[in-house]
Design a protein around this motif. Structure first.
Motif, PDB file in Angstrom:
ATOM      1  N   ALA A   1       1.101  -1.334  -0.010  1.00  0.00           N
ATOM      2  CA  ALA A   1      -0.041   0.207  -0.215  1.00  0.00           C
ATOM      3  C   ALA A   1       0.553   1.205   0.069  1.00  0.00           C
ATOM      4  CB  ALA A   1      -0.704  -0.067   0.973  1.00  0.00           C
ATOM      5  N   ALA A   2       2.403   0.864   0.206  1.00  0.00           N
ATOM      6  CA  ALA A   2       3.142   2.137   0.583  1.00  0.00           C
ATOM      7  C   ALA A   2       4.343   1.852   0.351  1.00  0.00           C
ATOM      8  CB  ALA A   2       2.830   3.043   1.729  1.00  0.00           C
ATOM      9  N   THR A   3       4.894   2.889  -0.298  1.00  0.00           N
ATOM     10  CA  THR A   3       6.653   2.936  -0.394  1.00  0.00           C
ATOM     11  C   THR A   3       7.359   4.079   0.141  1.00  0.00           C
ATOM     12  OG1 THR A   3       8.326   1.324  -1.481  1.00  0.00           O
ATOM     13  CG2 THR A   3       6.262   3.148  -2.525  1.00  0.00           C
ATOM     14  N   GLY A   4       8.954   4.064   0.537  1.00  0.00           N
ATOM     15  CA  GLY A   4       9.006   4.491   0.981  1.00  0.00           C
ATOM     16  C   GLY A   4      10.979   4.300   1.055  1.00  0.00           C
ATOM     17  N   THR A   5      11.519   5.309   1.663  1.00  0.00           N
ATOM     18  CA  THR A   5      13.222   4.838   1.982  1.00  0.00           C
ATOM     19  C   THR A   5      13.462   6.229   3.050  1.00  0.00           C
ATOM     20  OG1 THR A   5      13.350   4.496  -1.360  1.00  0.00           O
ATOM     21  CG2 THR A   5      15.364   5.812   0.447  1.00  0.00           C
ATOM     22  N   GLY A   6      14.118   5.696   3.295  1.00  0.00           N
ATOM     23  CA  GLY A   6      14.472   6.014   4.403  1.00  0.00           C
ATOM     24  C   GLY A   6      16.622   5.627   5.175  1.00  0.00           C
ATOM     25  N   THR A   7      16.355   6.090   6.734  1.00  0.00           N
ATOM     26  CA  THR A   7      17.793   5.268   7.301  1.00  0.00           C
ATOM     27  C   THR A   7      16.990   4.718   8.136  1.00  0.00           C
ATOM     28  OG1 THR A   7      19.242   7.159   6.359  1.00  0.00           O
ATOM     29  CG2 THR A   7      20.043   6.174   7.978  1.00  0.00           C
ATOM     30  N   VAL A   8      18.096   3.362   8.700  1.00  0.00           N
ATOM     31  CA  VAL A   8      17.738   2.785  10.341  1.00  0.00           C
ATOM     32  C   VAL A   8      18.172   3.227  10.991  1.00  0.00           C
ATOM     33  CG1 VAL A   8      17.647   0.732  11.215  1.00  0.00           C
ATOM     34  CG2 VAL A   8      17.591   0.954   8.490  1.00  0.00           C
ATOM     35  N   THR A   9      17.407   3.779  11.854  1.00  0.00           N
ATOM     36  CA  THR A   9      17.478   4.250  13.218  1.00  0.00           C
ATOM     37  C   THR A   9      17.030   3.492  15.105  1.00  0.00           C
ATOM     38  OG1 THR A   9      16.189   5.781  13.405  1.00  0.00           O
ATOM     39  CG2 THR A   9      17.781   6.863  12.135  1.00  0.00           C
ATOM     40  N   GLY A  10      16.730   2.546  13.913  1.00  0.00           N
ATOM     41  CA  GLY A  10      16.226   1.717  15.390  1.00  0.00           C
ATOM     42  C   GLY A  10      15.949   0.306  14.903  1.00  0.00           C
TER      43      GLY A  10
ATOM     44  N   GLY B   1      21.740   2.745  10.258  1.00  0.00           N
ATOM     45  CA  GLY B   1      22.677   3.829   9.581  1.00  0.00           C
ATOM     46  C   GLY B   1      22.278   3.031   7.878  1.00  0.00           C
ATOM     47  N   LEU B   2      21.877   2.038   7.515  1.00  0.00           N
ATOM     48  CA  LEU B   2      21.961   1.432   6.268  1.00  0.00           C
ATOM     49  C   LEU B   2      20.565   2.135   5.669  1.00  0.00           C
ATOM     50  CD1 LEU B   2      22.279  -2.178   6.823  1.00  0.00           C
ATOM     51  CD2 LEU B   2      23.677  -0.593   5.422  1.00  0.00           C
ATOM     52  N   VAL B   3      21.020   2.792   4.538  1.00  0.00           N
ATOM     53  CA  VAL B   3      19.798   3.494   3.560  1.00  0.00           C
ATOM     54  C   VAL B   3      18.579   1.693   3.026  1.00  0.00           C
ATOM     55  CG1 VAL B   3      18.944   4.600   1.740  1.00  0.00           C
ATOM     56  CG2 VAL B   3      20.486   5.814   3.146  1.00  0.00           C
ATOM     57  N   VAL B   4      17.328   1.887   3.593  1.00  0.00           N
ATOM     58  CA  VAL B   4      16.562   1.084   3.166  1.00  0.00           C
ATOM     59  C   VAL B   4      15.135   1.211   2.441  1.00  0.00           C
ATOM     60  CG1 VAL B   4      17.410  -0.608   5.148  1.00  0.00           C
ATOM     61  CG2 VAL B   4      15.733   1.342   5.286  1.00  0.00           C
ATOM     62  N   LYS B   5      15.038   0.959   1.623  1.00  0.00           N
ATOM     63  CA  LYS B   5      13.557   0.555   0.813  1.00  0.00           C
ATOM     64  C   LYS B   5      12.530  -0.016   1.352  1.00  0.00           C
ATOM     65  CE  LYS B   5      11.084   0.210  -3.727  1.00  0.00           C
ATOM     66  NZ  LYS B   5      10.483  -0.767  -3.568  1.00  0.00           N
ATOM     67  N   ILE B   6      11.725   0.487   1.951  1.00  0.00           N
ATOM     68  CA  ILE B   6      10.602  -0.411   2.613  1.00  0.00           C
ATOM     69  C   ILE B   6       8.991   0.089   1.611  1.00  0.00           C
ATOM     70  CG2 ILE B   6       8.947  -1.136   4.506  1.00  0.00           C
ATOM     71  CD1 ILE B   6      11.780  -0.080   6.119  1.00  0.00           C
ATOM     72  N   ASP B   7       8.210  -1.689   1.681  1.00  0.00           N
ATOM     73  CA  ASP B   7       7.458  -1.741   1.228  1.00  0.00           C
ATOM     74  C   ASP B   7       6.856  -1.982   1.942  1.00  0.00           C
ATOM     75  OD1 ASP B   7       8.486  -0.918  -1.859  1.00  0.00           O
ATOM     76  OD2 ASP B   7       8.243  -3.617  -1.920  1.00  0.00           O
TER      77      ASP B   7
ATOM     78  N   SER C   1      26.919   2.868   3.061  1.00  0.00           N
ATOM     79  CA  SER C   1      25.341   3.226   2.841  1.00  0.00           C
ATOM     80  C   SER C   1      25.403   4.518   2.676  1.00  0.00           C
ATOM     81  CB  SER C   1      24.809   2.756   3.699  1.00  0.00           C
ATOM     82  OG  SER C   1      23.602   2.368   3.000  1.00  0.00           O
ATOM     83  N   GLY C   2      24.641   4.997   2.146  1.00  0.00           N
ATOM     84  CA  GLY C   2      23.743   6.513   2.272  1.00  0.00           C
ATOM     85  C   GLY C   2      23.475   7.660   0.944  1.00  0.00           C
ATOM     86  N   TYR C   3      23.415   8.619   0.635  1.00  0.00           N
ATOM     87  CA  TYR C   3      23.002   8.930  -0.106  1.00  0.00           C
ATOM     88  C   TYR C   3      23.941   9.884  -1.274  1.00  0.00           C
ATOM     89  CZ  TYR C   3      18.739   8.196   2.703  1.00  0.00           C
ATOM     90  OH  TYR C   3      17.986   7.332   3.524  1.00  0.00           O
ATOM     91  N   ALA C   4      23.570   9.689  -2.503  1.00  0.00           N
ATOM     92  CA  ALA C   4      24.686  10.367  -3.410  1.00  0.00           C
ATOM     93  C   ALA C   4      24.386  11.894  -4.216  1.00  0.00           C
ATOM     94  CB  ALA C   4      24.825   9.576  -4.630  1.00  0.00           C
TER      95      ALA C   4
END
Length: 201
Positions: free
Chosen positions: A35-44, A82-88, A154-157
């Motif tokens: 239903a949704a998807t997004g990208t962000g950084t794992v903080t916990g 700290g890993l960048v993840v895409k989550i569905d 891992s990060g953003y370019a």
């Protein structure tokens, strides 16, 4: 579908864009539909926390990968901060997209390979920017790095492929595969560049 732009690390920490999309990927308690998807950084974790404000549950059907290799939830917890993840996220996502069940979690490093410069830090010819928010795995000390050390970043370019690092890990042993992502330039019959790194093929 909304797309997360490439922003300075300080701004990224507050963003996690989600978009409505149909589909039938996976199989979770939410019915396996995305239903949704997004990208962000794992903080916990608990189950997985992204950008400090969004907590998504991991169940027995959540598919998790790191650099396209399937991993377990335990392995994600070991490698994850700290890993960048895409989550569905499944159909149980709430109205403000801060909770729900993860259908898939795809974590990735932008670059994996040898340090090619230390002032500034470069990995495979790509500038890597380290900030106070960067997770330095295993107590890594940036000042101790030497040319030839093997890093996973891992990060953003940026458009120029300058990487704002969210996580850096020093690999004690050689890794079987190096990885480099970014815009291609200076294409010839048998070479091309990514950033300042020339690739022969």
């Amino acid at each position: 579908m909304a797309i997360l732009g490439r922003l300075p690390l300080g701004l990224i920490a507050g963003l996690f864009l989600l978009a409505s999309c149909g589909g039938g990927i996976g199989g979770t308690g939410s019915g396996g539909k995305v239903a949704a998807t997004g990208t962000g950084t794992v903080t916990g974790f608990g189950s997985i926390i992204v950008n400090d404000t969004r907590t998504f549950q991991i169940d027995g059907n959540t598919r998790i990968s790191l650099d396209d290799t399937p991993i377990s939830e335990a392995q994600l917890r070991t490698a994850g901060l700290g890993l960048v993840v895409k989550i569905d996220v499944g159909t149980d996502v709430n109205a403000d997209f801060t909770s729900g069940t993860a259908v898939t979690i795809d974590a990735e490093n932008l670059v994996k390979g040898p340090v090619t410069g230390t002032d500034p830090l470069q990995v495979l010819g790509q500038d890597v920017v380290v900030t106070g928010d960067t997770v330095l795995a295993g107590g890594l000390v940036i000042a101790d790095l030497a040319v030839g050390d093997i890093l996973e970043v891992s990060g953003y370019a940026s458009a120029a492929n300058v990487i704002q690092a969210t996580r850096i890990e020093l690999k004690a042993d050689p890794i079987p595969t190096w990885k480099l992502t970014g815009p291609v330039s200076n294409v010839t019959a048998n070479t091309f560049d990514i950033g300042m790194q020339t690739i022969a093929f």
